[in-house]
Design a protein around this motif. Structure first.
Motif, mmCIF file in Angstrom:
data_model
loop_
_atom_site.group_PDB
_atom_site.id
_atom_site.type_symbol
_atom_site.label_atom_id
_atom_site.label_comp_id
_atom_site.label_asym_id
_atom_site.label_seq_id
_atom_site.Cartn_x
_atom_site.Cartn_y
_atom_site.Cartn_z
ATOM 1 N N HIS A 351 25.814 120.500 -43.100
ATOM 2 C CA HIS A 351 26.455 120.823 -41.826
ATOM 3 C C HIS A 351 25.408 121.203 -40.787
ATOM 4 C CE1 HIS A 351 30.325 120.664 -43.779
ATOM 5 N NE2 HIS A 351 29.807 121.369 -44.756
ATOM 6 N N GLY A 352 24.152 120.854 -41.088
ATOM 7 C CA GLY A 352 23.053 121.145 -40.184
ATOM 8 C C GLY A 352 21.928 121.843 -40.929
ATOM 9 N N GLN A 353 20.820 122.105 -40.215
ATOM 10 C CA GLN A 353 19.702 122.792 -40.842
ATOM 11 C C GLN A 353 18.884 123.522 -39.794
ATOM 12 O OE1 GLN A 353 19.281 119.140 -41.101
ATOM 13 N NE2 GLN A 353 17.582 118.876 -39.676
ATOM 14 N N ARG A 354 18.127 124.508 -40.252
ATOM 15 C CA ARG A 354 17.155 125.165 -39.395
ATOM 16 C C ARG A 354 15.922 124.263 -39.303
ATOM 17 N NH1 ARG A 354 17.113 131.601 -41.110
ATOM 18 N NH2 ARG A 354 19.362 131.943 -40.922
ATOM 19 N N SER A 355 15.087 124.528 -38.297
ATOM 20 C CA SER A 355 13.861 123.735 -38.166
ATOM 21 C C SER A 355 12.955 124.020 -39.368
ATOM 22 C CB SER A 355 13.150 124.070 -36.858
ATOM 23 O OG SER A 355 12.795 125.442 -36.821
ATOM 24 N N TRP A 356 12.355 122.983 -39.897
ATOM 25 C CA TRP A 356 11.474 123.117 -41.065
ATOM 26 C C TRP A 356 10.507 121.936 -41.068
ATOM 27 C CZ3 TRP A 356 11.218 120.117 -45.751
ATOM 28 C CH2 TRP A 356 10.381 120.666 -46.733
ATOM 29 N N ARG A 357 9.206 122.259 -41.170
ATOM 30 C CA ARG A 357 8.159 121.253 -41.063
ATOM 31 C C ARG A 357 8.372 120.439 -39.780
ATOM 32 N NH1 ARG A 357 6.661 118.637 -46.826
ATOM 33 N NH2 ARG A 357 4.646 118.436 -45.744
ATOM 34 N N ASN A 358 8.559 119.116 -39.872
ATOM 35 C CA ASN A 358 8.786 118.322 -38.653
ATOM 36 C C ASN A 358 10.259 118.067 -38.371
ATOM 37 O OD1 ASN A 358 6.018 118.176 -38.407
ATOM 38 N ND2 ASN A 358 5.852 116.189 -39.412
ATOM 39 N N TYR A 359 11.136 118.637 -39.168
ATOM 40 C CA TYR A 359 12.572 118.491 -38.922
ATOM 41 C C TYR A 359 13.003 119.476 -37.836
ATOM 42 C CZ TYR A 359 13.348 115.698 -43.175
ATOM 43 O OH TYR A 359 13.348 114.717 -44.131
ATOM 44 N N PRO A 360 13.636 119.004 -36.761
ATOM 45 C CA PRO A 360 14.135 119.944 -35.746
ATOM 46 C C PRO A 360 15.408 120.623 -36.227
ATOM 47 C CG PRO A 360 14.752 117.703 -35.160
ATOM 48 C CD PRO A 360 13.906 117.596 -36.405
ATOM 49 N N ALA A 361 15.742 121.730 -35.586
ATOM 50 C CA ALA A 361 17.017 122.388 -35.893
ATOM 51 C C ALA A 361 18.163 121.453 -35.530
ATOM 52 C CB ALA A 361 17.125 123.696 -35.120
ATOM 53 N N ASN A 362 19.189 121.453 -36.369
ATOM 54 C CA ASN A 362 20.323 120.541 -36.169
ATOM 55 C C ASN A 362 21.593 121.283 -36.553
ATOM 56 O OD1 ASN A 362 22.200 118.457 -36.157
ATOM 57 N ND2 ASN A 362 21.511 117.618 -38.113
ATOM 58 N N PHE A 363 22.539 121.360 -35.603
ATOM 59 C CA PHE A 363 23.795 122.056 -35.871
ATOM 60 C C PHE A 363 24.973 121.092 -35.904
ATOM 61 C CE2 PHE A 363 20.930 125.042 -33.781
ATOM 62 C CZ PHE A 363 20.872 126.045 -34.739
ATOM 63 N N ALA A 364 24.668 119.785 -35.854
ATOM 64 C CA ALA A 364 25.732 118.780 -35.855
ATOM 65 C C ALA A 364 26.034 118.258 -37.253
ATOM 66 C CB ALA A 364 25.354 117.607 -34.940
ATOM 67 N N GLY A 365 25.160 118.561 -38.222
ATOM 68 C CA GLY A 365 25.377 118.063 -39.572
ATOM 69 C C GLY A 365 24.812 116.671 -39.755
ATOM 70 N N GLY A 366 24.728 116.243 -40.994
ATOM 71 C CA GLY A 366 24.205 114.913 -41.291
ATOM 72 C C GLY A 366 23.623 114.857 -42.687
ATOM 73 N N LEU A 367 22.733 113.892 -42.902
ATOM 74 C CA LEU A 367 22.145 113.658 -44.217
ATOM 75 C C LEU A 367 20.745 114.263 -44.275
ATOM 76 C CD1 LEU A 367 23.191 109.917 -44.708
ATOM 77 C CD2 LEU A 367 24.390 111.977 -45.476
ATOM 78 N N PHE A 368 20.390 114.759 -45.458
ATOM 79 C CA PHE A 368 19.068 115.340 -45.663
ATOM 80 C C PHE A 368 18.609 114.936 -47.064
ATOM 81 C CE2 PHE A 368 15.729 118.385 -46.290
ATOM 82 C CZ PHE A 368 15.257 118.672 -45.012
ATOM 83 N N PRO A 424 12.884 126.098 -48.210
ATOM 84 C CA PRO A 424 13.437 127.463 -48.312
ATOM 85 C C PRO A 424 14.952 127.436 -48.435
ATOM 86 C CG PRO A 424 11.792 127.323 -46.559
ATOM 87 C CD PRO A 424 12.038 125.921 -47.020
ATOM 88 N N GLY A 425 15.486 128.360 -49.201
ATOM 89 C CA GLY A 425 16.916 128.355 -49.500
ATOM 90 C C GLY A 425 17.803 128.481 -48.284
ATOM 91 N N HIS A 426 17.302 129.098 -47.186
ATOM 92 C CA HIS A 426 18.132 129.321 -46.007
ATOM 93 C C HIS A 426 18.055 128.153 -45.021
ATOM 94 C CE1 HIS A 426 14.083 130.749 -44.894
ATOM 95 N NE2 HIS A 426 14.372 130.239 -43.700
ATOM 96 N N THR A 427 17.328 127.077 -45.354
ATOM 97 C CA THR A 427 17.090 125.997 -44.386
ATOM 98 C C THR A 427 18.329 125.138 -44.161
ATOM 99 O OG1 THR A 427 14.759 125.912 -45.005
ATOM 100 C CG2 THR A 427 15.658 123.986 -43.870
ATOM 101 N N LEU A 428 19.009 124.761 -45.238
ATOM 102 C CA LEU A 428 20.127 123.821 -45.139
ATOM 103 C C LEU A 428 21.446 124.564 -45.086
ATOM 104 C CD1 LEU A 428 18.943 121.167 -47.751
ATOM 105 C CD2 LEU A 428 18.513 121.219 -45.293
ATOM 106 N N TYR A 429 22.350 124.096 -44.222
ATOM 107 C CA TYR A 429 23.690 124.664 -44.129
ATOM 108 C C TYR A 429 24.630 123.797 -44.954
ATOM 109 C CZ TYR A 429 21.597 126.955 -40.069
ATOM 110 O OH TYR A 429 20.774 127.681 -39.251
ATOM 111 N N THR A 430 25.093 124.333 -46.057
ATOM 112 C CA THR A 430 25.998 123.602 -46.938
ATOM 113 C C THR A 430 27.141 124.525 -47.339
ATOM 114 O OG1 THR A 430 24.750 124.259 -48.907
ATOM 115 C CG2 THR A 430 24.131 122.179 -47.873
ATOM 116 N N PHE A 431 28.173 123.930 -47.948
ATOM 117 C CA PHE A 431 29.253 124.745 -48.478
ATOM 118 C C PHE A 431 28.721 125.606 -49.615
ATOM 119 C CE2 PHE A 431 32.333 121.407 -46.908
ATOM 120 C CZ PHE A 431 32.826 122.216 -45.907
#
Length: 623
Positions: A351-368, A424-431
């Motif tokens: 459902h989104g992720q915090r910024s990590w390495r070269n990945y920008p913060a994303n609150f729209a969700g998607g694939l990782f 890091p465990g807090h990077t990805l937003y999942t159920f």
């Protein structure tokens, strides 16, 4: 009763070891089994699968602490163990011993196909065209299957429904999609809202959990989270006995053993089982005094000393119940085997992720895309961060594990050299709780060179890399190239170019058309010349597979035929006029194309511009 061996096991035993779904998938493979061998207490065979090379399956029988015989297996397929290939090998072993009694696997496969069609029809009937908005109840569980919760969704169908959390408002002013049946369920769920399960869901607590399950199942809108096709039905009460199992710390815990066996036990009062294979859930009837049983399951994990005290108390107060063993851990099988480091690749829906390495913060969700690391010792798997000496295998056996710290450290060094880093465990937003133990690359673009180069280096360092066939960065190599020229009406020709992938011929024209639309370099001669011949180029099939070819193989096609793709609207061939056909002489490396039509194709190239009709008549291309 005689012990079960690899020379005496039957299909009934296989049905105890595998789910009916796995056995159904295995039957079409039985007649394809090769090199079946039973020796030194093991059975092995090669099994054709979806990969280019056949898989190697192995298994042996092991006796659990309870005396039950179970199968311990390994397979080189992505699943890795206890898969349809192992089941097929075991079925083949029975068939080899009893050739006259075996029903044709084709007939059995037909019967299973009929069953699947019937289920598909049932699913379709369960989805009326005019379905209205309603609530669906999704049963969720933690990774260790010890804690359970309910996610509520609102929609017309469970797979497309959205999360819904407005229970408190609905209890005051019910919306149209919340009926009387739902209100009874929601009241109980709201009463248990303080019961935390570590899941993004409403907890199933001991007080109202059993009634919540009963009401949800009776509504025919209770679904397990891993299968939203058919709802769980209310099953009959199953009797259960009490046993003891050893956890990852070497401590003993009581456990329930229903008959027939079930996938999971929900710790409500009374307990409920969930049987995913049969698609049903229901209460469990536990033998013994309910008060004593309830007290037994409130015990903390038992050490050897604690087990002795509990055994003494049970002997006096509940002599019918099984006793914990004082030296249970000493009786466990020791796994002393070399390390096999395993990297499992997968794509998560977030459902989104915090910024990590070269990945920008994303609150729209998607694939990782992520990788999981497993340290495999024979039939025991453990994650690097786990420090336990005791492991419970999927088959239910608990073993003691002798680890190899130096080999594990060396494997992790090679992993870091490939570019993977711990997420890091807090990077990805999942159920539910945040996923742990994941590794990722610097960004999504890094996955292409990783799949092309880094995987090979990891394999050289001893790693085994596994991923599902639909992993979105899985790229398949092309085995061969074909070309044929066919005459059609009024001086026109069809150029039929194809590639051979995993034994299947795919038309090349639509794949190239897609490439030219995606990558503008192929449309300009100057840009095309700067594309290195050894650059890996991806072609995307309609089914989502990615094929990798060297740029040097298709640059001549782009240079000479690119304008023919301007009006390409589909199909499997390119249409050439009699005046375009001589342009094929400009193609290079034709010796690497293979097919019956290649003779004429080469003739066009080497003989220069001639009338194509003469070539076709002379070289017999119109077959």
């Amino acid at each position: 009763m005689a012990a079960i061996t690899l020379d005496t096991y039957t299909e009934s035993d296989i049905a105890e070891w595998f789910t009916s779904r796995d056995i159904a998938k295995a039957r079409p493979y039985v007649d394809l089994i090769c090199d079946l061998e039973i020796a030194n207490g093991r059975i092995s065979a090669t099994v054709p699968g979806s990969a280019r090379a056949p898989y190697t399956a192995q298994a042996y029988l092991s006796q659990s602490q309870s005396g039950e015989m179970m199968v311990v297996s390994r397979c080189t397929c992505p699943v890795g163990r206890h898969c349809k290939h192992v089941a097929a090998m075991l079925l083949k072993g029975v068939a080899t011993r009893q050739p006259t009694e075996r029903v044709s696997s084709s007939v059995l496969s037909w019967a299973e196909d009929l069953r699947r069609v019937s289920i598909a029809v049932a699913k379709k009937k369960a989805r009326p065209a005019g379905a209205r908005q309603q609530l669906f109840y999704i049963l969720k569980w933690t990774a260790d299957r010890r804690h359970f919760g309910v996610e509520i969704r609102k929609g017309k169908y469970p797979e497309s429904a959205e999360e819904w959390w407005k229970v408190d408002r609905a209890l005051i002013t019910p919306p149209q999609f919340v009926g009387e049946e739902d209100l009874g369920i929601l009241r109980l769920i709201w009463a248990e809202r303080g019961h935390e399960m570590g899941l993004r869901a409403f907890g199933l607590g001991p007080r109202h959990g059993a009634e919540i399950l009963q009401r949800m199942a009776a509504s025919h809108r209770l679904y397990p989270e891993d299968d939203l096709g058919l709802p769980l039905a209310v099953g009959a009460t199953r009797p259960a006995s009490i046993g003891w199992q050893i956890d990852s710390q070497g401590l003993q815990r009581p456990c329930l053993k229903p008959e027939p066996a079930a996938s999971m036990i929900v710790g409500v009062t009374p307990p409920w089982y969930v049987d995913l294979n049969e698609g049903e859930t229901g209460p469990i009837d536990v033998a013994g005094s309910p008060t004593v049983v309830s007290r037994l399951f409130s015990l903390p994990p038992l050490s050897a000393e604690g087990a002795a005290l509990v055994a003494e108390a049970l002997s006096e107060l509940a002599p019918d119940l099984p006793l914990p063993a004082e030296d249970a851990s000493a009786q466990l099988r020791l796994v002393d085997a070399p390390l096999q480091a395993v990297l499992q690749l997968e794509t998560l829906h977030t459902h989104g992720q915090r910024s990590w390495r070269n990945y920008p913060a994303n609150f729209a969700g998607g694939l990782f895309d992520v990788a999981r690391v497993i340290f495999r010792y024979a039939d025991a798997d453990i994650r690097p961060e786990e420090k336990s000496e005791f492991i419970t295998l999927p088959e239910g056996e608990t073993v003691r594990l002798k680890r190899r710290p130096e080999a594990e450290a060396k494997a992790l060094e090679a992993l870091l050299a490939s570019g993977l880093r711990k997420v890091p465990g807090h990077t990805l937003y999942t159920f539910g709780s945040s996923p742990e133990g994941l590794y990722g690359l610097a960004d999504e673009a890094a996955w292409t060179p990783f799949m092309q180069t880094a995987i090979g280096l990891l394999k050289q360092a001893g790693w085994q890399v596994e991923f599902p066939e639909d992993f979105r960065h899985h790229v398949i190599e092309v085995d061969g190239w074909e070309a044929e020229l066919h005459a059609v009406d009024n001086g026109w020709f069809d150029l039929d170019m194809g590639i051979i992938v995993e034994g299947e011929r795919l038309p090349l024209a639509p794949l190239l058309a897609g490439l030219f639309r995606r990558d503008p370099r192929w449309l300009e001669a100057g840009e095309l010349a700067r594309v290195p011949d050894d650059e890996g180029v991806e072609l995307h099939t309609a089914s989502g597979k990615r094929l990798r070819v060297p740029a040097g193989r298709i640059k001549p096609l782009a240079a000479t035929l690119i304008d023919l793709f301007d009006g390409f609207s589909g199909g499997e061939t390119l249409r050439l006029s009699r005046f375009d056909a001589p342009r094929l002489a400009e193609l290079n490396n034709v010796s690497r194309w293979h097919s019956n039509g290649l003779t004429g194709y080469s003739a066009i190239i080497y003989l220069g511009p001639r009338d194509p009709a003469d070539l076709i008549n002379h070289y017999g291309l119109n077959h």
